[in-house]
Structure formats: C-alpha cells, structure tokens
Write a protein that holds these residues in place. Structure first.
Motif, short mmCIF file in Angstrom:
data_model
loop_
_atom_site.label_atom_id
_atom_site.label_comp_id
_atom_site.label_asym_id
_atom_site.label_seq_id
_atom_site.Cartn_x
_atom_site.Cartn_y
_atom_site.Cartn_z
N PRO A 1 6.50 -3.91 12.81
CA PRO A 1 6.55 -3.34 11.31
C PRO A 1 5.34 -3.21 10.73
CG PRO A 1 6.41 -5.96 11.36
CD PRO A 1 6.50 -5.41 12.83
N HIS A 2 5.32 -2.81 9.52
CA HIS A 2 4.25 -2.84 8.44
C HIS A 2 4.48 -3.78 7.73
CE1 HIS A 2 0.76 -1.52 6.09
NE2 HIS A 2 1.66 -1.26 5.00
N PHE A 3 3.71 -4.87 7.71
CA PHE A 3 4.04 -6.50 7.41
C PHE A 3 4.45 -6.79 5.97
CE2 PHE A 3 2.30 -6.51 11.51
CZ PHE A 3 3.08 -7.48 12.38
N GLU A 4 4.14 -5.80 5.00
CA GLU A 4 4.51 -6.20 3.64
C GLU A 4 5.80 -6.45 3.45
OE1 GLU A 4 3.05 -3.20 1.33
OE2 GLU A 4 4.08 -1.48 2.35
N LYS A 5 6.01 -7.33 2.56
CA LYS A 5 7.45 -7.65 2.15
C LYS A 5 7.63 -7.47 0.80
CE LYS A 5 8.54 -11.15 5.60
NZ LYS A 5 8.90 -12.71 5.79
N SER B 1 -7.27 6.58 -9.28
CA SER B 1 -6.69 5.91 -8.15
C SER B 1 -5.53 5.00 -8.48
CB SER B 1 -8.00 5.12 -7.73
OG SER B 1 -7.66 4.39 -6.53
N VAL B 2 -4.61 5.35 -7.55
CA VAL B 2 -3.20 4.56 -7.69
C VAL B 2 -3.00 3.83 -6.45
CG1 VAL B 2 -1.00 4.75 -8.52
CG2 VAL B 2 -2.64 6.38 -9.45
N GLY B 3 -2.49 2.39 -6.64
CA GLY B 3 -1.97 1.77 -5.42
C GLY B 3 -1.03 0.63 -5.91
N TYR B 4 -0.99 -0.40 -5.20
CA TYR B 4 -0.36 -1.63 -5.28
C TYR B 4 -0.83 -2.62 -4.58
CZ TYR B 4 2.39 -0.22 -1.36
OH TYR B 4 2.91 0.18 -0.04
N ALA B 5 -0.57 -3.79 -4.87
CA ALA B 5 -1.35 -5.12 -4.49
C ALA B 5 -1.12 -5.31 -3.00
CB ALA B 5 -1.22 -6.41 -5.02
N ALA B 6 0.12 -5.06 -2.28
CA ALA B 6 0.50 -5.02 -0.95
C ALA B 6 0.07 -4.07 -0.05
CB ALA B 6 1.92 -5.57 -0.95
N CYS B 7 -0.63 -2.95 -0.68
CA CYS B 7 -0.82 -1.65 0.43
C CYS B 7 -1.99 -2.08 0.80
CB CYS B 7 -1.09 -0.74 -0.59
SG CYS B 7 -1.91 0.70 -0.11
N HIS B 8 -1.79 -1.88 2.56
CA HIS B 8 -2.85 -2.14 3.27
C HIS B 8 -3.94 -0.94 3.30
CE1 HIS B 8 -4.97 -2.74 7.17
NE2 HIS B 8 -4.77 -1.45 7.39
N PHE C 1 1.71 -5.68 20.23
CA PHE C 1 0.97 -5.41 18.87
C PHE C 1 -0.55 -5.04 19.46
CE2 PHE C 1 -0.77 -6.73 14.74
CZ PHE C 1 -0.19 -5.49 14.14
N GLU C 2 -1.25 -5.89 18.66
CA GLU C 2 -2.88 -5.75 18.90
C GLU C 2 -3.42 -7.09 19.37
OE1 GLU C 2 -3.98 -4.52 15.06
OE2 GLU C 2 -3.08 -2.54 15.22
N GLU D 1 -4.04 -7.11 9.33
CA GLU D 1 -2.55 -6.73 9.27
C GLU D 1 -1.88 -7.64 10.04
OE1 GLU D 1 0.51 -3.19 8.81
OE2 GLU D 1 -1.54 -2.70 9.57
N GLY D 2 -0.85 -8.28 9.42
CA GLY D 2 0.15 -9.31 10.39
C GLY D 2 -0.42 -10.60 10.99
#
Length: 657
Positions: A261-265, A44-51, A349-350, A323-324
């Motif tokens: 946006p997808h809010f990760e920076k 399983s591969v991912g990263y910390a800012a991944c929604h 948005f939501e 998110e956001g």
C-alpha cells in the motif's frame, strides 16, 4: 523564525510554518502583495498525509538558497487542499489540462490576479530526464516574467477562458433500469478478474462502485454484480492494503494485486469501506466481512477519534520520514506467525521488510501480541483537523454499522461527532468546513460538506429516533438548494455557495472520485430526507434528487467507475425506496421489530422506530392491539402493519430476487 502560517488551524500549513520560505496563506492580502511588487504567485497545494509533499518540502522548501530566491521573486502561497477543496479543484483542472496528469504536491504559477500560466506537481532538487529541477523551474519562470510579462498575461487569460468553456452542466439524461444494467456490464469489462478491483496499478479502493454493485444485486439478483463486489472485497481485505493487525485501510495499493500500500490512512476511505463491508455482511452473512467491518470501526474509534469527539482527517504515510515504518515486518520479527501473514524470507517491500497479508487466521493472541509490539514503534503523524464532509461519512457509517451489529457505543460515537459539528461547524445555518481542537477554521463549507453531513445526520436520526438530527439535516439541505444550485439548470449544482469567495472559475465537478461528489452526496441526502421529513418538504426533496440524478445520467452511463455514488442513488430511485416505520413504546417487541428491519432492508431504505407522531415517518401509524407494530411501504404503497418478527421478515423479503 516562523512565517505567516504559524497561526493556521491546518496541520499541513503548520508543517510549513518554520520553512525559510516566507509563505502566505490563501488570502486577498497575498495577491495584493504580488500586485504591489509586480511578481507572480507560487501556489503550492498539498495535504498533511501526503508523502511526496513531505519530500518536496524537505528537498526544496527547507533549502535556504531556494527560499531566498522564492521570497525575492515570488509571493509564495501554501494551501491545504483538504481545507480549501475549491482552490484545489480549480487549479487541479488547470494542472491536468496543461500536463495530462495531476497529483500532490501541486505547483502552479499565477499572475497577481490569480490566473494560472504554468502548472505541474512534484519537482526534484536536481534535474531528471524530462523534468527540470525546482530551482531551474523557478529561475526560468522568474526570468520569463521579467522579460515577457505581456505574453504571460495573455497566456493566463487564454487558460482561464479555456477551462471556463467546459464549465456547462451536462444535459439531462434518464437513468433507468437499462442504464443501471449497462453500468454493470461496463464495470465487468474493466474488472480485474485475477486481482479484483478495476483497472491496473496503482489501484484504489472503488468503494462507491462496490456499493452500487451490492445495491444492484439486491434489486435484481445479479450474480455478476455481487461476484465483482465480493471478489474485490476479498482481495482488498486479504492484501496489504488492509491493516491486518489494527484494522482500517490504506489509501491505495501501488501494485495491481493489493500487496504493497501507500500507507496513509484517510478518514473518508475508511468510512466508505466500513459502510460497504457492513452492507456486504448483510447480503452474504460472511463472518470475514463482519470481522473487517468491526476492525475498521475499531480503527476509527481508536486511532482517528479526537478529544472533542470528532474524527481526524488522516494518518501520515510516513513515520519519522520513512514510508510505512510503523507497519512493515521482517520474516525474523514475525517468527512462527510469518506464514499466516504471507511473509517469507523474500521481502515484498523495502529494507528486508514485508507488508502483512491474510493467508490464514493467526489467532487473537498472536494478533494482539504483534499489535502491542507495533505500538512500541514510532507512530505516523495524525492530521487532527475535523472536516465536515468526512465526519458526515463517518457518522453515517458508524450509525448504520452500530445498528446492524448491535454496537451502541458506535452509535454514541456518531452522536458525539454530530454534536461537535452542530456546535462548532454550524453557524447561523451555514457550515464551516474544518475545525481543530474544538476551534473552527476559516473556510466555509462546500457542497460535499452539506450533502455528506446531512446524509450522516439522517442515518443518525434513523438509529436514534431523535428529531434533532432530522431537523438539522433538513436545514442543511434547504441551504444547499438555495445557495449552490446552477440557475436555469435544474439538478445541476456548483461546489461553492453563491456568496463564496470568487475564484477564476466557480468549481462544479459532479464526478465521484475518492469520495462522493458534492452533487451526488446532496442527491443521496435529498432522496433519504424525502422519505423522512414532513409533507412540506418531501415532494420538493424527491424532485430535486431525481433532477440531480438525471443531470448526471450521461456520466453514469459512460463512466460508471466515476459515478458510483450516483448509481447507488439511482438504484434507490428505480427500486422505489423502502420505508419501515416501527411504532410503539420502547419495549422488547419494538426492539425486535426494529432489529429485524435493520437486518433485512436493502440499501437505500429508511427505518425509524419510536412513539407514534414523534417524527414525521411515524405520523398516522397507530399501534396494533395497543402494542408495537411495523409498517412497510414501497414508494407510496404500504403493506398491512405487522406485529411479529416473522411477518415483518416475510414482508421485507417478499420481492427479493
């Protein structure tokens, strides 16, 4: 209870340390365990800012029943793609080949010798049309492994054989002025004339393609090139992709018009965009672009700088699982400021909230008040690991922007980051990819780490005049040439060193994607270094840079959107990189000459100031009338030295289209 990830330096792995899944890090011991138990590996591969990584973790990896099944029937292995880009690259290629798409979280099933036999991305907790639930998937894989292990092993061998068949370097192909002009035409064909950018939704900031367009305009005067660059710069900076209050850019826009946006920076996006908006300010003189550049630099220094002086990898897309949450506003919350930010009673948005856009200037007091109010909200998590390549990009951007805008504090921040990398990441001439809290991680640097960090150090050398940064950069380049080159294929490079951990395939991807490829970043640094280093290295570096660009020639000609960084290097090669040497004591005249050079040189140029013979570029450049002077050279042809700013500007702009 915690699992084996509790001692990791990666924040992403630490996010999973309390899962009921008995996660292993990527180690030989994990595969030994799979062999001992004769079970497959779940990678399983991912990263910390991944929604969606967070979503799948909550839905599946925190589920006790799913965890129990995984622990019994698999060896689960968790990988941070930012810490191990080599592992991510190999299995992402498999995932894209098997499914036609890729992304994170990435879910791959491996044999105990790490060969892949099934791959996908996110899987939901309940089945959806055309997609099984994660529980159904792992039960089916486990049952097939038990019933047909021979067929799985045969299939896995075929997968590895297939991806290895396509691993040869591209044949050399010249990148000349005609190819560069053709790349502009190709980009024009993909350009979104209504919204800016290229292609449709989701829309990512095309930082490197934009940098190429600016350089092409500087060399040729192309109206089409600069028009695409400015239209995209306007659309990104005026939309929700850009943080209208705090500065900095989100990872991508979910719509074609840059509104939501997808809010990760990410650090790399903002470093690349800071560099681009700085260069675009130089070309256009636009106060708006200067404001965006300044606010993006402020974001880097305020929100991503670590206590040790480096720069954190990212800010999360989510806040408190939403998110956001930090960034969106209702019409009522904004009050009289709503119109300036393009917010109406109809949310975009939501949950009745909207993203902010730039419609008109709200005023500094309004912006400051809203930013202070936003600071009282819950804030997104920060992945505070320091990544060598991404910090190299930040060092380059802050050094160049600091010089151009006269912000010494930005240059100082770049120097502190470089010092951290030199003291923590550089061990006996070899790079370690990550650190956290001043402690190096376990992963060795890949090619992009060497190329991007060398590039940043070379930029820092130019704005500080310090020989330390030039020496460190050249050492990195020497190691990269020795350890990453593909034998018998001049200009081609692997992404991992010749003594790195052996994977099922040694990765070598020359495509520029979200950030420069390892090979293009190396080519860029080699070309710059060839102008700055001594004669013992200059010719070798220039030849290596030229061969690398030629090796990427077909990519640049056929897919310029994915060769943006290659094209910027090729522009410098075709132009014959310009060099400005400002010699003399550190007085007002030398400072004025240096500032004028920084303000007027095109992209790809080098500018260094200092005492004669203090660094290689200044050797054999005597003072004029016992005072500071500027020497301008194009390729191997130099103008007469000048002592006034007006004469220097005339020399620098003499061949401007």
């Amino acid at each position: 209870m915690t699992n084996r990830l509790a001692d990791a330096t990666s924040p992403y792995l630490l996010q999973h340390a309390d899962n009921p899944v008995d996660w292993w890090p990527w180690t030989e011991e994990a595969f030994d365990e799979a062999r001992r138990r004769n079970v497959p590996v779940l990678l399983s591969v991912g990263y910390a800012a991944c929604h969606w990584c967070h979503v799948m973790a909550h839905e599946s990896f925190e589920d006790a029943e799913i965890a129990s099944f995984l622990n019994t029937n698999f060896v689960p292995v968790k990988v941070d793609r930012e810490e191990r880009p080599d592992v991510d690259a190999v299995y992402m290629e498999v995932t894209q080949a098997m499914t036609g798409h890729g992304g994170w979280p990435m879910t791959v099933f491996l044999t105990p010798d790490a060969r892949p036999f099934h791959a996908g991305t996110y899987y939901p907790p309940a089945p959806r049309p055309g997609m099984p639930s994660f529980r159904q998937l792992i039960e089916a894989v486990s049952a097939t492994w038990a019933a047909q292990p021979g067929e799985i092993l045969e299939s896995a061998s075929a997968v590895v054989e297939e991806i290895s068949r396509h691993a040869s370097p591209l044949p050399p192909s010249t990148v000349d002025a005609n190819v560069l002009a053709g790349a502009v035409v190709s980009l024009l064909g993909e350009f979104d004339r209504r919204n800016g950018g290229f292609g449709g939704a989701p829309k990512f900031p095309p930082s490197m393609a934009l940098e190429f367009l600016v350089r092409h305009h500087e060399r040729t005067g192309s109206v089409e090139a600069v028009s695409m660059a400015t239209a995209t710069a306007d659309a990104m900076a005026n939309g929700g992709l850009y943080d209208q209050l705090g500065g900095g850019f989100a990872r991508y826009s979910v719509d074609a018009s840059w509104v939501v946006p997808h809010f990760e920076k990410m650090l790399y996006d903002n470093a690349l965009l800071l560099r681009f908006y700085t260069h675009l300010t130089r070309v256009t003189g636009s106060a708006r672009y200067e404001r965006v550049a300044r606010d993006t630099a402020s974001f880097l220094l305020r929100d991503l700088r670590t206590a040790e002086g480096g720069f954190a990898a990212s800010l999360d897309a989510d806040t408190a699982g939403v998110e956001g949450l930090t960034y969106v506003w209702s019409f009522e919350e904004l009050g009289s400021a709503a119109a300036a930010f393009g917010v109406t009673a109809e949310p975009n948005f939501e949950d009745g909230k909207s993203t902010l856009r730039f419609v008109s200037e709200p005023g500094e007091e309004v912006r400051a008040a809203l930013l202070a109010k936003r600071a009282l909200r819950p804030q997104p998590g920060r992945d505070d690991k320091v990544i060598a390549s991404w910090n190299g990009m930040a060092i380059a951007a802050l050094a160049e922007a600091g010089a151009f805008f006269g912000e010494q504090s930005w240059i100082s921040a770049a120097s502190e980051a470089a010092s951290l990398l030199a003291s923590v990441h550089l061990v006996e001439g070899r790079l370690l990819r990550t650190s956290r809290d001043g402690v190096a991680g376990p992963s060795f640097g890949v090619l992009e780490d060497y190329g991007c960090l060398a590039d940043g150090l070379l930029a820092l050398h130019q704005v500080t005049g310090s020989i330390r940064w030039l020496d460190l950069a050249c050492g990195l380049l020497d190691t990269a040439l020795a350890r990453f080159a593909v034998p018998d294929s001049p200009g081609a490079y692997y992404d991992t060193a010749d003594d790195a951990e052996a994977l099922v395939r040694r990765p070598a991807d020359s495509t520029d994607n979200a950030s420069p490829s390892g090979a293009s970043s190396l080519a860029s640094a080699l070309l710059t270094a060839s102008l700055l280093c001594g004669a013992d290295r200059s010719s070798r570096y220039f030849t290596a840079a030229s061969e690398a660009v030629t090796r990427a020639g077909l990519l640049a000609a056929r897919a310029p959107r994915f060769a943006g960084h290659w094209l910027t290097v090729a522009e410098a090669l075709v132009a014959g990189p310009l060099q400005v040497a400002v010699v003399g004591a550190d007085d007002m005249r030398r400072a004025s000459l240096w500032a004028a050079a920084v303000a007027h040189v095109p992209g790809g140029s080098v500018v260094v100031a200092g005492e004669p013979a203090s660094v290689p570029l200044l050797e054999d450049r005597p003072l004029v009338d016992e005072g500071p002077a500027a020497y301008v050279c194009r390729g191997y042809v130099c103008d007469r030295p000048v002592v006034s700013v007006d004469a220097l500007v005339t020399s620098l702009t003499a061949n401007t289209p």
